[in-house]
Structure formats: structure tokens, C-alpha cells
Design an enzyme around this catalytic site. Structure first.
Site, PDB file in Angstrom:
ATOM      1  N   HIS A  35      10.657   0.279 -12.210  1.00  0.00           N
ATOM      2  CA  HIS A  35      10.742  -0.984 -12.946  1.00  0.00           C
ATOM      3  C   HIS A  35       9.684  -1.938 -12.406  1.00  0.00           C
ATOM      4  O   HIS A  35       9.495  -2.058 -11.194  1.00  0.00           O
ATOM      5  CB  HIS A  35      12.123  -1.627 -12.789  1.00  0.00           C
ATOM      6  N   ASP A  41       0.861  -1.176   0.000  1.00  0.00           N
ATOM      7  CA  ASP A  41       0.000   0.000   0.000  1.00  0.00           C
ATOM      8  C   ASP A  41       0.901   1.231   0.000  1.00  0.00           C
ATOM      9  O   ASP A  41       1.976   1.191  -0.593  1.00  0.00           O
ATOM     10  CB  ASP A  41      -0.970  -0.019   1.179  1.00  0.00           C
TER      11      ASP A  41
END
EC number: 3.2.1.171
Length: 532
Positions: A294, A219
Site C-alpha cells: 500500500h 533504502d
């Protein structure tokens, strides 16, 4: 440590490429931890605490605080402690909390395990850079329970710092900064379960510098909430996380002058996510600079109709004066989730958005294409519409099938290969010494006394710091002059009360200048989770 601003004239003359700081003034405690310890040291062992992982630390910690709250240092020595009754430490002034041990949750109440409120001139740190809170959240999560306690919360705290500390496996949120002012948070590692609702750092405050932090969860990595003003977030390592963001934003949103710089995001839900659904108010003067990503589901995402949040009513939160600069890397699947998705409210279109030097490309070798999509968004770059008549419009999408030049970006050696799940104990990590490719942390870890830390060009000239010898007893603390020091720190022994701005952490002393920045003129399958 105390950080002092320089005049705009000094900034411009010394570093012409930098403009006014995102911070509005000095941050950090007013007095050093060693000064506080010399006033009085309250060792929890003297109040009945035992490092046996069984005896409740709560009452001894509260008693030690009561004796040192008006000036002094509360000391939790190395060892393993149990916390079964939460500690609410209220009304302190000129005090510090040095936690060199590991605190294990053994209680089951809700709320906050350590709650510090209505305090000023405060510092929380570990002199060994290994002090930690272990929430053992998996004991809740394995049974699908998500309403357990938070680990650490600061409320209405001014002139403070939190550093060289580790937070692990919170049953709920890890660290919240609620209505705080003039603070610095740095050199931390936060490691949580792979599920929504286990936020890393949430901040709704004024004039706070957050830097050199690693977060693992699913989160919020480091997220700004409303109301907030003059927040600077730098050198953040979202290592298999939810990613950084703003929100959820609702009624009467009041956010301004926020900078995120040097943000590295690996295998996360997003690199930057601004989320709302209806609401009112505004968020303005936002800079998102030097982002590398990435393996993330989303890259830059504004969603003003976020389905995981119930509608707040109103025309929507107005977003303006936003700059994205120097974004590089790759996204997981650009054909499904493009690197730029901007959805602004029909009733409050976004405007003055600038996207420049943005180069990202898809990792999906089977579909070598990606899209950029904008709705109700005005500015310069990619799918943004130009013009000063900011009326609502349907989404416009551009699809490209060739990689942009310059998208290749560095990775981090510590990129996680897997998450930590939610059903087993999560190991306590060490705080890393690198949080963004090529960037040296502003402050060396206190455990690395003789190491070197990067000094910004903007620093007041001065003589080197004078360091006195430290003694081994808690009450007899070392002293040091509070003047800016050169980049190389002086080595010393570790002792209670030894803190940043002296010898253990930041090498700058109390004259360190504020860093500057332009003033803008779920799970592995990346499930989004709604909360707050």
C-alpha cells in the site's frame, strides 16, 4: 536453534501442496546458548565494562570474547553502554553473544561497530527481546554526512543465528551478512533514517533463513546481493522503507534459489526491485509469493538500465525462472508508475517469467488507470511475450482503466504515519509480534516465554520438551532436552544463556523442520538512491 531438513518424500507425503525447500540444509547454531553458558560465561562487567553510557565497552567486550571464544557465552547485562572503539570478534567457535543492554555509539571511526568473522556455531540474541544498538546516525546525517560506521556485520560465519535484537539509526548500513552459511535471522526490528544508503538487511550468503523482521528506513529493507544461493525470506514488514530487492547486480552475478514469501510493504519505494546496469552472470529460480503493498511508488520493478548505477559493461545480467504469485494491494500512482515494470537487457533478455494471481490498483482517485510495461521479457502473464526465441524487443505497454478483481488487501495496525527524518534521535522500538497480515511468527519473542508460536505442518513427531528450572546467576544455566516440542512453549525465567530452541524462543527444539516453497521448474517522494 538448529533447523533440520526433512526428506523430499516426507515433505510430499505430509504437505502435498509444498515442494522442495528453498533452503538446502539445516540452519542455526549447533549447540544451545545454555550449553555454551554452562561451559563458560564471560560477563563484560567482570572485564571493566560499566553501564554508565560513558565507559567504552569495546575493550571489555574484546577481553570477554578472548576468554569465551573457544566455547562459552559473552554476556552484556541490561543497562546503557557506550561503544567508542569498535569490536572485531574473530575466530570464535561454539560461542554466543547475549546483549540484554543497549549499546550507544560514541566513537566516530568508520567500519563496523560490531564485526563478527570466521566463526562457527554462533548465536547473537537478547533474552529480553529488548537488547539494542543505537547508532545515533542523525549526528552525521543532519550535517549531510553519510560515510559513518555500520552497526553489525557478520563475515564468514557458519551455523549461526541472530534474533530478538534491535538495530537503530545506523550512520550507514544496519546489518550485513557477508559470505555466511547455514544461518537464521529472525525477530528483529530495524529503524533508520529516511534517506538512501541506510540499508536494513543486506545478505550475500548461502542457505540462510531470514524471517519475522520489521524495517523502517528509506533504502534496502531485506535485499539479496551476489553471490547468494538458497535464501528464504519470509514474514517481512517493510514499514516506510525502501523495500525489498536484489542488487545492485554487476559483473559475474551468481544468484539462485531465492524465495521471498509473505512480504508486507507500506509507503516504500518499491515492493520488489531487481536492479542492474550492464554486468554479466545470472539470477535464476526466484519466487516472489504473497506480497501485500500500500502506498508504494513501484510494485514489481526490474530495471536493467538503472540510471543510479554506473554501467558495468557486458551484455547484462540474465534473469530467468521467475514466479510472481498472489500479489495484492494498491500503488501510489499507477498512471505514473505502473505496478509491473520489467526492463531486461537487450543482450540478455529475461525468460521463463510467470505472473499469476496479481491484482493491484492505483490510489490516485483523479487518474483511475494504470499500466503494465515489459521490454525484452518472456513468459506468461500481463505484458510478457511468449515464445522460445528470446530476442530483444522494444517496450510494450498495456494501460487499463478498471480495477482488477480481488485487489483489496489488509493493512497493518502499526503502519507508520510519518518517517523519522534524519535530523533528530530515533527512538528505540519494540520488536513487533506480527510482521504480515494473518501470519503468526515462526518463533515467539524470548520476552514472551509463555506465548504460542505457529508450527508448520512438516514437523517430526516427538515428545514435549522437558524444561528444567533456571537459576539467577549467569554461570548456572538451565538445561533442556533438544527435541521438537508442541506449539505451546513452556514458561520459564530469563537468565543469561537462555536461547531459542530451548524455552525462550522457538518451541521446536533441534528437530524443527525447514519451511518449504516451490522450486521454480529515497524519501517520501520515493527518490531512488544508488550505492554498493
Amino acid at each position: 536453534m538448529r533447523i533440520n531438513t526433512l526428506s523430499l518424500f516426507s515433505l510430499v507425503s505430509l504437505v502435498p501442496t509444498l515442494a522442495l525447500a528453498s533452503l538446502s540444509g539445516s540452519v542455526g547454531p549447533l549447540t544451545s546458548a545454555s550449553t555454551k553458558a554452562a561451559t563458560k560465561t564471560c560477563n563484560v562487567l567482570d572485564y571493566g565494562a560499566k553501564a554508565d553510557k560513558t565507559t567504552d565497552l569495546g575493550p571489555p567486550l574484546a577481553s570477554a570474547f578472548a576468554d569465551c571464544k573457544s566455547g562459552g557465552l559473552v554476556y552484556v547485562p541490561s543497562g546503557d553502554y557506550a561503544l567508542s572503539t569498535w569490536a572485531k570478534l574473530s575466530g570464535g567457535k561454539a560461542w554466543a553473544l547475549q546483549i540484554d543492554g543497549t549499546i550507544y555509539r560514541t566513537g566516530t571511526d568508520g567500519g563496523n561497530m560490531i564485526f563478527i568473522e570466521h566463526s562457527s556455531d554462533f548465536e547473537l540474541f537478547s533474552s529480553t527481546s529488548s537488547g539494542a544498538m543505537q547508532g545515533l546516525g542523525y549526528e552525521y546525517h543532519k550535517d549531510n554526512k553519510w560515510s559513518g560506521p555500520r552497526l553489525l556485520r557478520l563475515y564468514d560465519v557458519t551455523d549461526f543465528s541472530v534474533h530478538d535484537f534491535i538495530l537503530v539509526d545506523a550512520p550507514a548500513f544496519h546489518f550485513s551478512l557477508d559470505t555466511c552459511t547455514n544461518g537464521e535471522v529472525y525477530n528483529m526490528a530495524i529503524r533508520g533514517g529516511n534517506h538512501g544508503g541506510l540499508d536494513g538487511v543486506d545478505v550475500w550468503s548461502t542457505n540462510v533463513w531470514i524471517h519475522d523482521i520489521e524495517v523502517t528506513n528509506k533504502d534496502e529493507c531485506v535485499t539479496v546481493k551476489s553471490p547468494s544461493k538458497n535464501i528464504l525470506v519470509e514474514n517481512i514488514y517493510c514499514n516506510w522503507s525502501g523495500g525489498c530487492g536484489m542488487g545492485s547486480l554487476g559483473k559475474d552475478t551468481d544468484i539462485s534459489d531465492i524465495t521471498y514469501r509473505n512480504i508486507y510493504t507500506w509507503n516504500s519505494n518499491n515492493m520488489m526491485f531487481i536492479k542492474s546496469n550492464g554486468g554479466s552472470g545470472s539470477a535464476t529460480n526466484l519466487l516472489f509469493e504473497n506480497f501485500i503493498g500500500h502506498g508504494n511508488a513501484y510494485s514489481f520493478d526490474i530495471d536493467s538500465y538503472w540510471a543510479s548505477m554506473s554501467s558495468q559493461g557486458g551484455n547484462g545480467v540474465e534473469l530467468s525462472n521467475i514466479t510472481l504469485r498472489n500479489w495484492k494491494g494498491t500503488e501510489e500512482n499507477g498512471a505514473s508508475r505502473g505496478p509491473i515494470k520489467i526492463v531486461c537487457p537487450d543482450g540478455a533478455p529475461c525468460y521463463d517469467i510467470t505472473i499469476e494471481d496479481f491484482a493491484m490498483w492505483t490510489e490516485d482517485s483523479s487518474r483511475q488507470r494504470q499500466w503494465y510495461s515489459c521490454r525484452n521479457a518472456y513468459g506468461t502473464g500481463f505484458c510478457l511475450k511468449s515464445g522460445s526465441n528470446h530476442v530483444a524487443y522494444e517496450a510494450t505497454t498495456t494501460t487499463v482503466s478498471s480495477a482488477p478483481s480481488g485487489y483489496s488487501a489488509a493493512t497493518m495496525a502499526a503502519d507508520l504515519k510519518t518517517d523519522f527524518g534524519i535530523t533528530a534521535s530515533i527512538p528505540i522500538p519494540t520488536i513487533p509480534t506480527s510482521f504480515y497480515p494473518g501470519a503468526t511468527p515462526y518463533s515467539a519473542l524470548m520476552a514472551n516465554k509463555g506465548s504460542t508460536a505457529k508450527v508448520r505442518a512438516v514437523v517430526a513427531p516427538s515428545k514435549p520438551t522437558t524444561v528444567a528450572a533456571a537459576t539467577s546467576t549467569p554461570a548456572e544455566q538451565q538445561t533442556s532436552t533438544s527435541t521438537p516440542a508442541p506449539a505451546v512453549e513452556q514458561p520459564s525465567q530469563q537468565s543469561p544463556g537462555q536461547s531459542a530452541g530451548e524455552v525462550g524462543g522457538c518451541p521446536f527444539g533441534n528437530g524443527r523442520s525447514v519451511p518449504t516453497g516451490p522450486p521454480r521448474a529515497g524519501h517520501r517522494h520515493h527518490q531512488r538512491h544508488g550505492h554498493h
